[in-house]
Design a protein around this motif. Structure first.
Motif, PDB file in Angstrom:
ATOM      1  N   GLY A   1     -50.822 -14.185 117.858  1.00  0.00           N
ATOM      2  CA  GLY A   1     -51.802 -14.521 117.211  1.00  0.00           C
ATOM      3  C   GLY A   1     -51.336 -15.130 115.930  1.00  0.00           C
ATOM      4  O   GLY A   1     -52.266 -15.921 115.513  1.00  0.00           O
ATOM      5  N   ILE A   2     -50.680 -15.410 115.419  1.00  0.00           N
ATOM      6  CA  ILE A   2     -50.027 -16.254 114.307  1.00  0.00           C
ATOM      7  C   ILE A   2     -50.069 -17.649 114.767  1.00  0.00           C
ATOM      8  O   ILE A   2     -49.075 -17.765 115.418  1.00  0.00           O
ATOM      9  N   ARG A   3     -51.302 -18.579 114.039  1.00  0.00           N
ATOM     10  CA  ARG A   3     -51.329 -19.491 114.315  1.00  0.00           C
ATOM     11  C   ARG A   3     -51.534 -20.993 113.454  1.00  0.00           C
ATOM     12  O   ARG A   3     -51.635 -21.677 113.694  1.00  0.00           O
ATOM     13  N   GLU A   4     -51.240 -20.323 112.253  1.00  0.00           N
ATOM     14  CA  GLU A   4     -51.483 -21.189 111.016  1.00  0.00           C
ATOM     15  C   GLU A   4     -49.775 -22.053 111.044  1.00  0.00           C
ATOM     16  O   GLU A   4     -48.831 -21.625 110.935  1.00  0.00           O
ATOM     17  N   LEU A   5     -49.898 -23.012 109.942  1.00  0.00           N
ATOM     18  CA  LEU A   5     -48.554 -23.538 109.903  1.00  0.00           C
ATOM     19  C   LEU A   5     -48.660 -23.855 107.725  1.00  0.00           C
ATOM     20  O   LEU A   5     -49.808 -23.681 107.669  1.00  0.00           O
ATOM     21  N   SER A   6     -47.847 -24.129 107.241  1.00  0.00           N
ATOM     22  CA  SER A   6     -47.819 -24.375 105.994  1.00  0.00           C
ATOM     23  C   SER A   6     -46.546 -25.358 105.681  1.00  0.00           C
ATOM     24  O   SER A   6     -45.081 -24.646 105.833  1.00  0.00           O
ATOM     25  N   MET A   7     -46.533 -26.324 105.044  1.00  0.00           N
ATOM     26  CA  MET A   7     -45.406 -27.381 104.294  1.00  0.00           C
ATOM     27  C   MET A   7     -45.399 -26.433 102.656  1.00  0.00           C
ATOM     28  O   MET A   7     -45.617 -26.754 101.826  1.00  0.00           O
ATOM     29  N   GLY A   8     -43.359 -26.444 102.995  1.00  0.00           N
ATOM     30  CA  GLY A   8     -42.934 -26.130 101.675  1.00  0.00           C
ATOM     31  C   GLY A   8     -42.729 -27.486 101.560  1.00  0.00           C
ATOM     32  O   GLY A   8     -41.481 -28.409 101.920  1.00  0.00           O
ATOM     33  N   TYR A   9     -42.603 -27.079 100.084  1.00  0.00           N
ATOM     34  CA  TYR A   9     -42.905 -28.583  99.481  1.00  0.00           C
ATOM     35  C   TYR A   9     -42.015 -28.516  97.860  1.00  0.00           C
ATOM     36  O   TYR A   9     -43.039 -28.192  97.559  1.00  0.00           O
ATOM     37  N   LYS A  10     -41.572 -29.871  97.028  1.00  0.00           N
ATOM     38  CA  LYS A  10     -41.505 -30.307  95.954  1.00  0.00           C
ATOM     39  C   LYS A  10     -42.501 -31.079  95.816  1.00  0.00           C
ATOM     40  O   LYS A  10     -42.803 -32.024  96.395  1.00  0.00           O
ATOM     41  N   CYS A  11     -42.861 -30.805  94.284  1.00  0.00           N
ATOM     42  CA  CYS A  11     -43.783 -32.479  93.762  1.00  0.00           C
ATOM     43  C   CYS A  11     -43.773 -32.159  92.359  1.00  0.00           C
ATOM     44  O   CYS A  11     -43.596 -30.647  92.227  1.00  0.00           O
ATOM     45  N   GLU A  12     -44.513 -33.426  92.248  1.00  0.00           N
ATOM     46  CA  GLU A  12     -44.944 -33.254  90.590  1.00  0.00           C
ATOM     47  C   GLU A  12     -46.101 -32.922  90.144  1.00  0.00           C
ATOM     48  O   GLU A  12     -46.929 -33.833  91.254  1.00  0.00           O
TER      49      GLU A  12
END
Length: 193
Positions: free
Chosen positions: A119-130
């Motif tokens: 049931g773990i069904r989600e995603l997350s992008m880890g990113y750098k930004c300004e």
């Protein structure tokens, strides 16, 4: 540059003959994201089309490491084997019609496969930004560079999701051209639709 997270949701998966999972997803969208400040207040950051569809940003997504949860540090060669559970495909679809980025992921880790099946069904992008401050107290993200994509329990960007691996079949039409854009310096293929 600050480190940020952008999220999506897993809906469908495809099991490979080897027992791995292939999943298709919308990993990021144009729009507002909310972040918690250290004092407990929230701040809003806008992700405009020109940031989301920037070629350097799109190029950084293809081939990015897939993790189970966000690691406490950016993924790099020294900690890769500690955090990697799969990979982001190298074909990235910049879907200008729905203002989102679509990719295919392969999940190789038994723990990550079990998490998705449980049931773990989600995603997350880890990113750098300004981030640039806006006059109204909100912010705008610029110069996003993806570090990893994570399978998570709860996503921030509710409109992004994962689908069955079906989008790669058929023709993709671009708004201004009818051929794929290839970035040879990193060997990624970016499609615009």
């Amino acid at each position: 540059m600050e480190f940020h997270f952008d999220n999506g949701k897993i809906e469908d998966v495809e099991k490979t003959d080897e027992g791995f999972l292939r999943i298709f997803g919308t990993i990021a969208r144009v729009g507002w994201l909310e972040y918690m400040n250290s004092d407990g207040t929230t701040r809003k950051e806008f992700v405009p089309e020109e940031t989301l569809f920037d070629l350097d940003h799109l190029d950084s997504i293809g081939g990015a490491v897939l993790t189970l949860g966000h690691p406490p540090e950016p993924v790099n060669p020294e900690n890769y084997s500690k955090y990697a559970v799969g990979a982001t495909g190298t074909k990235v679809l910049a879907n200008t019609k729905k203002k989102a980025i679509d990719v295919v992921f392969i999940v190789n880790s038994k723990d990550a496969i079990e998490s998705i099946n449980n049931g773990i069904r989600e995603l997350s992008m880890g990113y750098k930004c300004e981030v640039k401050a806006n006059a109204d107290g909100t912010f705008t993200q610029i110069k996003r560079i993806c570090n990893h994509n994570a399978i998570v329990a709860e996503a921030r960007c509710k409109g992004a999701k994962l689908h069955l691996d079906g989008w790669v079949q058929g023709d993709i039409v671009y708004p201004t051209q009818e051929e794929k854009v290839i970035l040879p310096r990193k060997y990624r293929t970016i499609y615009f639709a």
